[in-house]
Motif scaffolding. Structure first.
Motif, mmCIF file in Angstrom:
data_model
loop_
_atom_site.group_PDB
_atom_site.id
_atom_site.type_symbol
_atom_site.label_atom_id
_atom_site.label_comp_id
_atom_site.label_asym_id
_atom_site.label_seq_id
_atom_site.Cartn_x
_atom_site.Cartn_y
_atom_site.Cartn_z
ATOM 1 N N ILE A 265 0.904 -1.094 0.133
ATOM 2 C CA ILE A 265 0.029 0.044 -0.191
ATOM 3 C C ILE A 265 0.741 1.238 0.024
ATOM 4 C CG2 ILE A 265 -1.658 1.251 1.139
ATOM 5 C CD1 ILE A 265 -2.697 -1.344 0.080
ATOM 6 N N GLU A 266 1.897 1.316 0.889
ATOM 7 C CA GLU A 266 2.943 2.465 0.979
ATOM 8 C C GLU A 266 3.536 2.644 -0.479
ATOM 9 O OE1 GLU A 266 6.665 3.891 3.487
ATOM 10 O OE2 GLU A 266 5.604 2.140 4.091
ATOM 11 N N LYS A 267 4.000 1.527 -1.203
ATOM 12 C CA LYS A 267 4.585 1.711 -2.617
ATOM 13 C C LYS A 267 3.802 2.133 -3.618
ATOM 14 C CE LYS A 267 7.909 -2.055 -1.749
ATOM 15 N NZ LYS A 267 8.245 -3.551 -2.064
ATOM 16 N N LEU A 268 2.393 1.628 -3.331
ATOM 17 C CA LEU A 268 1.486 2.172 -4.519
ATOM 18 C C LEU A 268 1.186 3.738 -4.228
ATOM 19 C CD1 LEU A 268 -0.506 -1.020 -4.420
ATOM 20 C CD2 LEU A 268 1.023 -0.309 -6.563
ATOM 21 N N PRO A 347 5.955 4.237 -9.535
ATOM 22 C CA PRO A 347 4.722 4.918 -9.518
ATOM 23 C C PRO A 347 4.708 6.082 -10.543
ATOM 24 C CG PRO A 347 6.219 5.369 -7.692
ATOM 25 C CD PRO A 347 6.666 4.333 -8.098
ATOM 26 N N LYS A 348 5.837 6.474 -11.140
ATOM 27 C CA LYS A 348 6.208 7.334 -12.324
ATOM 28 C C LYS A 348 5.906 6.845 -13.726
ATOM 29 C CE LYS A 348 9.521 9.951 -9.521
ATOM 30 N NZ LYS A 348 10.944 10.654 -9.346
ATOM 31 N N ALA A 349 5.991 5.416 -13.609
ATOM 32 C CA ALA A 349 5.791 4.719 -14.971
ATOM 33 C C ALA A 349 4.256 4.918 -15.397
ATOM 34 C CB ALA A 349 6.084 3.426 -14.920
ATOM 35 N N GLY A 352 -0.135 0.404 -16.145
ATOM 36 C CA GLY A 352 -0.350 -0.619 -17.183
ATOM 37 C C GLY A 352 0.944 -1.150 -17.930
ATOM 38 N N SER A 353 1.913 -0.341 -17.503
ATOM 39 C CA SER A 353 3.211 -0.628 -18.409
ATOM 40 C C SER A 353 4.097 -1.544 -17.573
ATOM 41 C CB SER A 353 3.893 0.540 -18.684
ATOM 42 O OG SER A 353 4.529 1.037 -17.361
ATOM 43 N N ALA A 354 5.049 -2.206 -18.263
ATOM 44 C CA ALA A 354 5.902 -3.457 -17.405
ATOM 45 C C ALA A 354 6.468 -2.948 -16.338
ATOM 46 C CB ALA A 354 6.830 -3.799 -18.495
ATOM 47 N N ALA A 355 6.803 -1.558 -16.141
ATOM 48 C CA ALA A 355 7.301 -1.213 -14.764
ATOM 49 C C ALA A 355 6.469 -0.875 -13.552
ATOM 50 C CB ALA A 355 8.197 0.106 -15.137
#
Length: 550
Positions: A265-268, A347-349, A352-355
């Motif tokens: 949750i923190e990472k997202l 979170p900057k990608a 829906g992308s691979a990152a």
């Protein structure tokens, strides 16, 4: 009288057709698809190819899986409940995704081979052992379930693939269909005189939510009205279609993901929400983040349908479409899980992308499982209910009809063997094969009738249930039993346990009897199960909660 005569002739035609020419069989399985995600089950996602199969075939309204990936796949291919064959845990024995089937627990291709069938597999496996050892002639095993944009970790015919230096343009859903089509083309060229079975197991729309930009763009702003609005709209369409007669389940604001990963949750970031809270109570950032996740989920379903269209075109081009039994289902309900695995989440990608590593979460999972309650891993109706489409022009005369009989993935094997006129052997290499619990669904292909059985049974991670007739007894792990009359309450909103204690006792005893019988069967070969090096005990006795790959 004239109507009855015509009806009888129609039924006789269907039976005589399949008796004369055993069909090819294609089973298409989705992963973490909700009950209402397809257009023909009330959804707003574009699924014209699956909708077309439903229009020209049958839709089952009460078809069930096991609430989780690997148990459903093992049950589908073997015809046994996963616990009977060491592929899910039992209270006294443990077990789970690392369990190994008994020698007698053969998969469908082993029974089809003596009748001349060739068998192919494309996509996810998640059954114990190598694919070809399960009787398949060819396979693409997508072991990599953490990144839809690379083939790294996958195997072809049980041999690891060599990953190209440049995989630009690779997408797992397309690659699954590519392999399926190539197998079918080879069959038409080199084995046209033989029938075939093809198991096509898409990973979509399982997390991580990875989709092609052009597919995401179609849905980018579609879900900004929120999960309540989506549920109401889908429910209204389901009622109009005659798919349900229950009320719409209430959102359970205190029920979040089945496993707690606070670090995820923190990472997202601040847009993530781990409860199905009222949409109006969310911040603008949260609403956009959640709607974007649902848009990616929809894009994944949309692309899967597009690729299914390519497979159908191949079947038509090789003149196999008319006499191919095509089935479609999901391995469990939509998922409330929220986690970050594999390469992590940037979170900057672009979402829906691979990152990125996004999961649907409980808000929109509830909407995808409309009108039912709960999610994947629970054995309430939301976790175990799947769309089930059956299409076979040469053998099923009914078109666009509904079938209301309760049915289960354990029924697939006996149904195919029935249609192919194959008598299942009583033993395998000298070992007796126990009686399997599934039933042939062929009578329901002819008309809307209830398949007679004593019960349907569930157990997964302590969540348990049994259905006898229209009565269902169900409990989440560590909870008391609840009793529901599914004839009018598949939403599981009106618990009758206190009003009908005798019925609770009756069903609880039946559940325990089944559990005891499965335990006795599994105990016979418990010593043959692999030993976990980490625990020094039979594999699966440790919980390892939240760490399973599915």
């Amino acid at each position: 009288m004239r109507f009855l005569a015509l009806l009888f002739l129609g039924c006789s035609f269907a039976l005589s057709t399949h008796a004369a020419t055993p069909p090819n069989v294609v089973f298409i399985m989705a992963d973490d698809l909700g009950y209402s995600d397809l257009g023909c089950y009330g959804g707003e996602i574009a699924t014209p190819n699956l909708d077309g199969l439903a229009k020209e075939g049958l839709r089952f309204t009460q078809f069930y899986n096991t609430a989780r990936c690997w148990p459903s796949r093992s049950a589908l291919m073997s015809g046994f409940y996963a616990q009977q064959i060491h592929r899910d845990a039992l209270p006294e024995l443990g077990g789970g995704g690392q369990g190994v089937r008994q020698k007698w627990a053969r998969l469908l291709p082993d029974f089809l081979k003596p009748a001349g069938y060739r068998s192919y597999h494309s996509g996810k496996w998640h059954i114990d052992g190598p694919v070809l050892a399960g009787g398949f002639d060819r396979s693409l095993d997508m072991k990599n379930q953490g990144n839809f944009f690379t083939s790294a970790g996958n195997s072809i015919d049980d041999v690891p693939v060599k990953v190209p230096a440049d995989e630009k343009g690779y997408y797992a859903t397309i690659a699954t269909a590519d392999h399926a089509i190539e197998c079918l083309q080879d069959h038409a060229k080199n084995h046209s005189g033989k029938p075939f079975f093809h198991y096509i197991a898409f990973i979509a729309p399982h997390f991580p939510l990875h989709a092609l930009p052009e597919d995401i763009a179609k849905y980018r702003d579609k879900y900004l009205a929120g999960w309540e609005a989506m549920r109401e709209a889908r429910y209204a369409r389901q009622k109009e279609m005659g798919l349900t007669n229950t009320e719409l389940s209430k959102l359970e604001e205190k029920v979040g993901p089945p496993y707690d990963f606070p670090e995820a949750i923190e990472k997202l970031g601040p847009g993530e929400v781990n409860r199905p809270l009222p949409w109006a109570s969310l911040t603008d950032e949260q609403r956009r983040f959640q709607a974007t996740k649902m848009a990616i989920h929809a894009a994944m379903v949309d692309r899967m349908d597009q690729e299914i269209g390519r497979v159908l075109a191949q079947l038509k081009s090789m003149d196999a479409y008319e006499n191919t039994l095509i089935c479609f289902a999901s391995d469990n309900g939509a998922s409330a899980e929220i986690m970050v695995r594999n390469g992590g989440h940037d979170p900057k990608a672009e979402p829906g992308s691979a990152a990125t590593y996004l999961c649907l979460g409980p808000g929109f999972s509830s909407a995808c499982n409309t009108p039912h309650r709960r999610h994947k891993t629970w054995v309430h109706e939301g976790g175990i209910s799947t769309p089930f489409i059956v299409h076979w022009p040469a053998g099923i005369s009914a078109k666009g009809e509904l079938r209301h009989t309760p049915a289960h993935v354990i029924d697939f094997v006996p149904t195919v063997l029935d249609l192919a006129k194959i008598e299942k052997p009583k033993a395998w290499e000298g070992e007796a094969i126990p009686e399997a619990p599934g039933k042939s669904l062929v009578p329901a292909f002819i008309k809307d009738e209830t398949i007679t059985r004593d019960s349907l049974w569930w157990l997964h991670e302590g969540n348990r249930a049994i259905r006898i007739g229209d009565w269902k007894l169900v409990a989440a792990k560590d909870d008391a039993w609840s009793l529901y009359d599914l004839k009018t309450d598949r939403a599981e909103q009106h618990d009758l346990a206190k009003k009908m204690p005798d019925k609770v006792e009756e069903l609880a005893a039946a559940w325990q009897e089944k559990t005891g019988a499965f335990t006795m069967l599994a105990r016979q070969t418990q010593a043959d199960q692999p030993v976990s090096k980490a625990k020094g005990k039979a594999q699966g006795k440790g919980k390892g909660k939240g760490k399973k790959k599915d």
